[in-house]
Enzyme design. Structure first.
Site: not given
Length: 129
Positions: A42, A49
């Site tokens: 992120c 992620d």
């Protein structure tokens, strides 16, 4: 002390999208590829992620080699990039490498903070098979 990169790290760092000639250029057909272990970071929090990438495409002159696409997507593991940008960038790179008739890429990100995101991008016009 300088540590030599591990063989997997070297392979990922040197990854390029290798393609080969479409063996059936006159026949419309679809190729479906799923990459269930995609990761990036992120850009706001730095947290990882995780996503499942699903690609469907109708080849033009070239077909992407499977090990090459695996190594290519693994190169995003330590990159800080948004869901939207990474999905579009991967599609752009795949389109540039393969010149498909049609291609769709879906990035289905694991929920984080009670938010589930799916980004879907496409290129070209899907033909009947």
């Amino acid at each position: 002390m300088t540590q030599t990169p591990l063989y997997g790290e070297r392979a990922i760092a040197e990854a390029e999208l290798i393609c080969f000639d479409n063996p059936r250029p006159g026949r419309p057909y679809e190729v479906s590829i799923e990459l269930p272990e995609f990761t990036c970071k992120c850009p706001f929090s730095g947290y990882p992620d995780f996503a499942v990438l699903r690609m469907i495409y109708q080849p033009g002159p070239r077909v992407v080699e499977l090990k090459a696409i695996k190594l290519y997507v693994n190169s995003y593991r330590d990159q800080s990039i948004s869901h939207e940008e990474v999905t579009n960038r991967i599609l752009d790179d795949l389109v540039a490498a393969t010149d498909p008739v049609w291609m769709q890429l879906e990035a289905d990100f694991n929920p984080r903070g009670n938010v589930h995101t799916v980004v879907r991008v496409s290129h070209g016009t899907r033909q009947p098979c």
